[in-house]
Design a protein around this motif. Structure first.
Motif, PDB file in Angstrom:
ATOM      1  N   VAL A 122       0.828  -1.276   0.040  1.00 51.22           N
ATOM      2  CA  VAL A 122       0.001  -0.012   0.101  1.00 51.22           C
ATOM      3  C   VAL A 122       0.734   1.465  -0.118  1.00 51.22           C
ATOM      4  N   VAL A 123       1.899   1.207   0.886  1.00 51.42           N
ATOM      5  CA  VAL A 123       2.611   2.453   0.782  1.00 51.42           C
ATOM      6  C   VAL A 123       3.386   2.580  -0.280  1.00 51.42           C
ATOM      7  N   LEU A 124       3.916   1.746  -1.081  1.00 51.20           N
ATOM      8  CA  LEU A 124       4.626   2.032  -2.393  1.00 51.20           C
ATOM      9  C   LEU A 124       3.513   2.169  -3.368  1.00 51.20           C
ATOM     10  N   ILE A 125       2.762   1.566  -3.548  1.00 51.20           N
ATOM     11  CA  ILE A 125       1.635   1.786  -4.720  1.00 51.20           C
ATOM     12  C   ILE A 125       0.813   2.977  -4.576  1.00 51.20           C
ATOM     13  N   ALA A 126       0.664   3.520  -3.122  1.00 50.73           N
ATOM     14  CA  ALA A 126      -0.058   4.725  -3.286  1.00 50.73           C
ATOM     15  C   ALA A 126       0.880   5.745  -3.300  1.00 50.73           C
ATOM     16  N   ALA A 127       2.101   5.688  -3.058  1.00 51.19           N
ATOM     17  CA  ALA A 127       3.327   6.873  -3.511  1.00 51.19           C
ATOM     18  C   ALA A 127       3.253   6.856  -5.064  1.00 51.19           C
ATOM     19  N   MET A 128       3.417   6.110  -5.677  1.00 57.85           N
ATOM     20  CA  MET A 128       3.618   5.946  -7.236  1.00 57.85           C
ATOM     21  C   MET A 128       2.255   6.595  -7.850  1.00 57.85           C
ATOM     22  N   LEU A 129       1.251   5.963  -7.164  1.00 58.29           N
ATOM     23  CA  LEU A 129       0.026   6.303  -8.032  1.00 58.29           C
ATOM     24  C   LEU A 129      -0.447   7.815  -7.661  1.00 58.29           C
ATOM     25  N   ALA A 130      -0.141   8.157  -6.539  1.00 62.66           N
ATOM     26  CA  ALA A 130      -0.393   9.533  -6.229  1.00 62.66           C
ATOM     27  C   ALA A 130       0.328  10.690  -6.909  1.00 62.66           C
ATOM     28  N   ALA A 131       1.649  10.318  -7.046  1.00 60.12           N
ATOM     29  CA  ALA A 131       2.362  10.876  -7.866  1.00 60.12           C
ATOM     30  C   ALA A 131       2.236  11.129  -9.388  1.00 60.12           C
ATOM     31  N   ILE A 152      -7.577  15.687   6.080  1.00 59.81           N
ATOM     32  CA  ILE A 152      -7.979  17.273   5.990  1.00 59.81           C
ATOM     33  C   ILE A 152      -6.587  18.081   6.210  1.00 59.81           C
ATOM     34  N   MET A 153      -5.830  17.506   7.378  1.00 64.96           N
ATOM     35  CA  MET A 153      -4.592  18.385   7.648  1.00 64.96           C
ATOM     36  C   MET A 153      -3.551  18.370   6.756  1.00 64.96           C
ATOM     37  N   VAL A 154      -3.575  17.303   5.638  1.00 67.01           N
ATOM     38  CA  VAL A 154      -2.425  17.207   4.729  1.00 67.01           C
ATOM     39  C   VAL A 154      -2.937  17.724   3.209  1.00 67.01           C
ATOM     40  N   ALA A 155      -4.241  18.106   3.202  1.00 68.31           N
ATOM     41  CA  ALA A 155      -4.944  18.341   1.960  1.00 68.31           C
ATOM     42  C   ALA A 155      -4.345  19.624   1.381  1.00 68.31           C
ATOM     43  N   ARG A 156      -4.122  20.558   2.046  1.00 70.14           N
ATOM     44  CA  ARG A 156      -3.450  21.966   1.450  1.00 70.14           C
ATOM     45  C   ARG A 156      -1.891  21.621   0.671  1.00 70.14           C
ATOM     46  N   SER A 157      -1.338  20.594   1.297  1.00 81.73           N
ATOM     47  CA  SER A 157       0.032  20.157   0.639  1.00 81.73           C
ATOM     48  C   SER A 157       0.089  19.219  -0.222  1.00 81.73           C
ATOM     49  N   PHE A 158      -0.962  18.222  -0.083  1.00 80.54           N
ATOM     50  CA  PHE A 158      -1.061  17.049  -1.127  1.00 80.54           C
ATOM     51  C   PHE A 158      -1.734  17.281  -2.346  1.00 80.54           C
ATOM     52  N   GLY A 159      -2.904  18.023  -2.044  1.00 83.91           N
ATOM     53  CA  GLY A 159      -3.941  18.257  -3.081  1.00 83.91           C
ATOM     54  C   GLY A 159      -4.713  17.002  -3.416  1.00 83.91           C
ATOM     55  N   TRP A 160      -5.974  17.295  -3.874  1.00 89.35           N
ATOM     56  CA  TRP A 160      -7.062  16.367  -3.904  1.00 89.35           C
ATOM     57  C   TRP A 160      -6.634  14.893  -4.816  1.00 89.35           C
ATOM     58  N   ARG A 161      -6.193  15.235  -5.827  1.00 84.18           N
ATOM     59  CA  ARG A 161      -5.967  13.971  -6.573  1.00 84.18           C
ATOM     60  C   ARG A 161      -5.037  13.096  -6.097  1.00 84.18           C
ATOM     61  N   ALA A 162      -3.988  13.502  -5.187  1.00 90.20           N
ATOM     62  CA  ALA A 162      -3.264  12.489  -4.590  1.00 90.20           C
ATOM     63  C   ALA A 162      -3.831  11.868  -3.585  1.00 90.20           C
ATOM     64  N   LEU A 163      -4.638  12.668  -2.759  1.00 87.18           N
ATOM     65  CA  LEU A 163      -5.495  12.006  -1.645  1.00 87.18           C
ATOM     66  C   LEU A 163      -6.627  11.225  -2.127  1.00 87.18           C
ATOM     67  N   LEU A 164      -7.203  11.471  -3.363  1.00 88.43           N
ATOM     68  CA  LEU A 164      -7.994  10.636  -3.901  1.00 88.43           C
ATOM     69  C   LEU A 164      -7.261   9.298  -4.239  1.00 88.43           C
ATOM     70  N   ALA A 165      -6.367   9.376  -4.897  1.00 89.91           N
ATOM     71  CA  ALA A 165      -5.570   8.105  -5.236  1.00 89.91           C
ATOM     72  C   ALA A 165      -4.833   7.368  -3.899  1.00 89.91           C
ATOM     73  N   THR A 166      -4.616   8.077  -2.999  1.00 90.24           N
ATOM     74  CA  THR A 166      -4.174   7.372  -1.713  1.00 90.24           C
ATOM     75  C   THR A 166      -5.206   6.625  -0.948  1.00 90.24           C
ATOM     76  N   GLY A 167      -6.412   7.147  -0.968  1.00 93.99           N
ATOM     77  CA  GLY A 167      -7.531   6.739  -0.352  1.00 93.99           C
ATOM     78  C   GLY A 167      -7.978   5.497  -1.132  1.00 93.99           C
ATOM     79  N   VAL A 168      -7.875   5.368  -2.709  1.00 96.70           N
ATOM     80  CA  VAL A 168      -8.449   4.165  -3.296  1.00 96.70           C
ATOM     81  C   VAL A 168      -7.395   3.006  -3.061  1.00 96.70           C
TER      82      VAL A 168
END
Length: 386
Positions: free
Chosen positions: A221-230, A353-369
């Motif tokens: 999860v850590v590796l795939i989320a990092a790659m997909l979010a980016a 919500i706390m990281v949303a400003r820095s990460f952006g919604w697309r990265a968070l959506l990918a991470t959540g999935v």
């Protein structure tokens, strides 16, 4: 000549300063804050800043994490039983309706468990923002591939061992300092999912297959989320390359002043936001924490629904263990237990919500999935393993 400079501060945005080039060293030095000290003074301020960061990290982590976890591990070696129940019980019995009193009790119980780590997380975030040169952090975590960024961020998370909320200020600080998005996401997720102490606690309190599934699925999860979010966020939240003028403090007093101001901003903005979000999550905690009932009611979509709920609710470090132990003892579905083994620690509404400003919604959506898919995968593996 046009030069770009990103100002300091935990919530600053990129600014651009334009000027006509003239050979006036004094004017240029004053403009970029370099006239306040000589090169040797700036070098001393960098050394002092690095030493302060190391002291904050070692002292803070020893106090909030390493010593308490060592003590708990020693206890578990002898008892093989987790003491204490799930933090959700403070909000009411499983399935209870939302109430102000339950939310208040949950908030108090949760903060009592996490306040040392939260204090360390805020302080470390401010320290990374101000005490070390920006290019050091970028060089440490930048890799040619997204896979490499994920590995770097995941490895950096191993010694800090924070929950998803407590690590949010640190992950946001890394991102604001220019650390690649993949590495920042991997660090954020790696803290709760790859926590060596929690893996040891799981091994001491649950059957072997739980720690194997948690370690294997958690790393994936850590590796795939990092790659997909980016990848998903490319062109949206990835900031363009900028020429960063040397922004190291020109003197030790300036270094300390900048750290104090940034820490005050973190405390004034993040702490109230954090408490409010935990309280709002506590309103739902009693109602949504009836895991067995939720699984039965959801039917064929049970694992997916439990995964989404688990990714919303907030727990302290290791808080998933009493939940999973309770489900195992009660004879509940191993699939539900497996889902919560991943989604409960990995994400929460306050941390997102706390990281949303820095990460952006697309990265968070990918991470959540990825996190929810990882939870469902873990549940399926535990069902298959019996």
């Amino acid at each position: 000549m046009r030069e770009q400079l990103r100002p300091e501060g935990p919530f600053d945005t990129q600014a651009e300063i334009s000027s006509d080039f003239v050979p006036r060293p004094a004017r240029a030095d004053i403009r970029f804050g370099l006239a306040a000290g000589s090169d040797s003074q700036r070098r001393r301020s960098v050394v002092v800043g690095v030493l302060l960061l190391v002291i904050i990290l070692l002292a803070g982590l020893a106090w909030a994490k390493w010593v308490p976890y060592t003590s708990r591990a020693q206890t578990l070696v002898g008892t093989r039983a987790w003491s204490g129940g799930a933090v959700f019980s403070a909000a009411g019995v499983p399935g209870s309706s939302p109430s102000f009193g339950g939310a208040l009790a949950f908030t108090g119980s949760y903060l009592a468990a996490v306040w040392p780590a939260a204090l360390v997380g805020i302080t470390v975030g401010a320290a990374l923002e101000t005490l070390v040169p920006r290019h050091w952090l970028v060089r440490l975590l930048s890799r040619r591939t997204r896979w490499g960024q994920g590995v770097a961020g995941g490895l950096l998370s191993l010694p800090t061992m924070m929950c998803t909320c407590c690590t949010a200020p640190v992950a946001s600080s890394l991102r604001r300092r220019g650390v690649p998005l993949g590495a920042s996401v991997a660090y954020w997720l790696g803290n709760p999912l790859l926590n060596p102490a929690v893996l040891l606690f799981i091994a001491l309190t649950l059957p072997w297959r739980f720690v194997v599934v948690r370690a294997g699925v958690g790393a994936a999860v850590v590796l795939i989320a990092a790659m997909l979010a980016a990848r998903w966020a490319r062109g949206a939240t990835e900031r363009p390359s900028v020429v960063v003028v040397d922004d190291d403090p020109a003197s030790i007093p300036q270094l300390l002043r900048r750290f104090a101001v940034t820490l005050a901003r973190y405390v004034a903005i993040i702490a109230p936001e954090y408490v409010l979000l935990v309280f709002l999550t506590g309103l739902l905690s009693g109602w949504l924490s009836d895991w067995a009932g939720l699984g039965d009611a959801a039917g064929p979509l049970a694992l997916l629904v439990v995964g989404v709920v688990g990714a919303v609710l907030v727990i302290p470090t290791g808080g998933e263990i009493p939940v999973v132990v309770g489900l195992v003892v009660a004879g509940a579905s191993m699939g539900v237990a497996g889902v919560l083994l991943i989604t409960l620690p990995a994400l929460s509404l306050p941390s997102v919500i706390m990281v949303a400003r820095s990460f952006g919604w697309r990265a968070l959506l990918a991470t959540g999935v990825v996190v929810i898919a990882g939870g469902v995968t873990a549940g399926g593996l535990l069902l298959a393993l019996g």
